[in-house]
Design an enzyme around this catalytic site. Structure first.
Site, PDB file in Angstrom:
ATOM      1  CG  PHE A 128      -0.364   0.437   2.495  1.00 14.81           C
ATOM      2  CD1 PHE A 128      -0.484   1.749   2.932  1.00 14.81           C
ATOM      3  CD2 PHE A 128       0.321  -0.450   3.316  1.00 14.81           C
ATOM      4  CE1 PHE A 128       0.053   2.172   4.141  1.00 14.81           C
ATOM      5  CE2 PHE A 128       0.859  -0.042   4.518  1.00 14.81           C
ATOM      6  CZ  PHE A 128       0.734   1.273   4.936  1.00 14.81           C
ATOM      7  CE  LYS A 129       3.805   1.717   4.847  1.00 16.35           C
ATOM      8  NZ  LYS A 129       5.078   1.352   5.445  1.00 16.35           N
ATOM      9  CG  ASP A 130       4.061   0.573  -4.411  1.00 15.06           C
ATOM     10  OD1 ASP A 130       5.203   1.020  -4.274  1.00 15.06           O
ATOM     11  OD2 ASP A 130       3.806  -0.633  -4.575  1.00 15.06           O
ATOM     12  CG  MET A 133       7.347   6.167  -2.001  1.00 14.04           C
ATOM     13  SD  MET A 133       7.617   7.179  -0.520  1.00 14.04           S
ATOM     14  CE  MET A 133       7.458   5.944   0.760  1.00 14.04           C
ATOM     15  CB  THR A 161       8.395   2.843   4.197  1.00 19.38           C
ATOM     16  OG1 THR A 161       7.135   2.905   4.849  1.00 19.38           O
ATOM     17  CG2 THR A 161       8.838   4.253   3.846  1.00 19.38           C
TER      18      THR A 161
END
Length: 487
Positions: A128-130, A133, A161
């Site tokens: 989910f960090k994409d 980011m 991350t």
């Protein structure tokens, strides 16, 4: 839109705008940036947003927080970021594919979803960090080019991350990334995703300690204002406001997917270690999104669950932090929690500064019995924790009952959601925020199910690629020297 620090001294320019804080990370007083006030979303806006694509919804929401980038440029950045090509590799060729689809596990007699997963792991690093980011990388590139500047990003990761940041920043002009991670504490797949990158602007540093040690180094360097200025140090961790702002978008998108009209409510369950992901949900709710409950799920490192149950925030020392099978939540000092507490205490920066003086001195603080803690119910929060045994049992149950394989962190969320669902109003659908694809935690999937998880074809054999990483003691001066020699 102007920004303030949770501790009251946002620095120069006074009350900066978005681009001023994008490149900096922490505020000069050690606090975190937040908008002066949360923009309120009208019913007319909610009605108008319901049918938007992800990119257009991101533009609509982020326009409320980013007022110093021309709208046409911001719209172009959102459309460049949120494309099926970037996020829907598993459904290649389907331009209509949803970037964050809802996968319903249970439906009511009326056929409507009641309990499901908000899929957030369709980006390039399968986590989910994409979602935030990739936007951050494009924002950095845009602002640096406009200002003719460069930046050296210093970050800390407990798992996802780091790879998301490196994949978003690799090859970006004017950007170098120095990413700290806990040596030997991430999964083999997570290490391979980061350490196998050979780009000249990516530097991986494995510190011989826990994630909290790495995070403390990032904060210490950020608080050395002379070093930070000389070497143009920036941040991509969730202490960076742009990360949180980007994450607000998928709460709105999930809400629209789970409801048929804006008269309805939804509940979200969020696996959380650093409080960044669920902080975005809290802000979405404060903006006016009809969220009935925010259910916070932790693993054995239950600092946040302890606070929501007792009112005591008691960060653990590194030696007390458990190494678990949901390693991205092996965190005992939640950086973004300060943003939430700022709101909880009525946005009183002096109160926050006093509380975090205790935290920074290695102590705890206790809000139990105060009018401030009584506001937890008003803010819609409940919480719970999960163990390794819970994780294995949940992975098995979800797979056997629904034919769906979930990763370890999502399993923590599903377990806690099941446990606390009685506190959600009847008829309100519950969405668990999926955090990653199971392949990132193959060892635990094998333990739970006796089989390997599937992986995208382009990531076959990634663990066998050559890896480039420096192992170092968690010492601030050592890390500073390493950075200074390479910028």
């Amino acid at each position: 839109m102007k920004y303030i620090s949770t501790r009251g001294h946002a620095g120069q320019p006074q009350n900066p705008e978005f681009c001023d804080i994008l490149l900096g990370g922490l505020a000069p007083d050690g606090g975190l940036y937040l908008p002066e006030s949360y923009p309120q979303v009208t019913r007319a806006e909610l009605d108008g947003w319901r049918g938007l694509s992800y990119a257009d919804l991101a533009f609509a929401i982020l326009s409320k927080f980013i007022t110093d980038i021309p709208p046409s440029d911001l719209e172009a950045i959102c459309r460049k970021t949120y494309t099926a090509e970037v996020y829907c590799h598993a459904r290649a060729g389907d331009e209509r594919a949803e970037i964050t689809p809802v996968h319903w596990l249970e439906k009511g007699a009326d056929g409507r979803g009641r309990f499901g997963l908000l899929e957030l792991s369709n980006g390039p690093t399968l986590a989910f960090k994409d979602m935030a980011m990739q936007l951050l990388g494009n924002l950095f590139e845009y602002v640096l080019a406009k200002r003719g500047e460069t930046i050296n990003i210093l970050g800390a990761t407990s798992g996802d991350t780091g790879s998301a940041a490196e994949y978003a920043m690799r090859g970006k002009h004017g950007v170098r990334v120095f990413m700290l991670s806990p040596h030997g504490k991430m999964s083999a797949f997570q290490r391979a995703q980061m350490y196998s990158l050979q780009d000249d602007n990516i530097f991986n540093i494995a510190v011989t300690g826990m994630f909290d040690d790495a995070q403390d180094i990032v904060k210490a360097v950020s608080n050395d204002h002379a070093f930070k200025a000389k070497h143009r140090i920036g941040a991509v961790n969730s202490i960076n406001w742009a990360r949180v702002a980007a994450q607000i978008v998928y709460y709105f998108k999930g809400y629209f997917a789970a409801t048929q009209s804006n008269d309805e409510q939804v509940a979200f369950c969020v696996p959380s270690g650093n409080f960044g992901n669920i902080c975005a949900g809290h802000i979405a709710r404060r903006m006016g999104l009809p969220v009935a409950k925010l259910i916070l799920a932790t693993n054995e490192n239950d600092v946040l669950d302890e606070f929501f149950r007792t009112g005591v925030y008691r960060p653990r020392k590194a030696a007390e932090t458990h190494v678990t099978s949901s390693p991205s939540m092996d965190i005992s000092k939640a950086s973004n929690f300060e943003r939430f507490v700022f709101d909880l205490v009525g946005r009183d920066p002096e109160r926050v500064a006093a509380l975090w003086a205790e935290v920074d001195a290695g102590r705890s603080f206790d809000l139990s019995g105060t009018p401030e803690f009584a506001r937890i119910a008003e803010f819609g929060f409940v919480s719970g924790a999960s163990s390794h045994a819970d994780r294995l049992a949940t992975i098995r149950k979800v797979y056997e009952q629904y034919g769906v394989m979930v990763d370890t962190h999502t399993a923590d969320g599903v377990k806690v959601a099941w446990e606390r669902i009685g506190e959600v109003p009847t008829g309100v659908p519950v969405l668990v925020l999926e955090t990653a694809l199971p392949v990132k935690f193959a060892e635990t999937i094998r333990e739970a199910l006796g089989r390997d998880p599937e992986r995208p074809a382009d990531l076959e054999g990634i663990e066998r690629l050559p890896q480039r990483v420096e192992v170092m003691a968690p010492e601030v001066d050592t890390i500073k020297r390493f950075i200074a020699e390479r910028v």
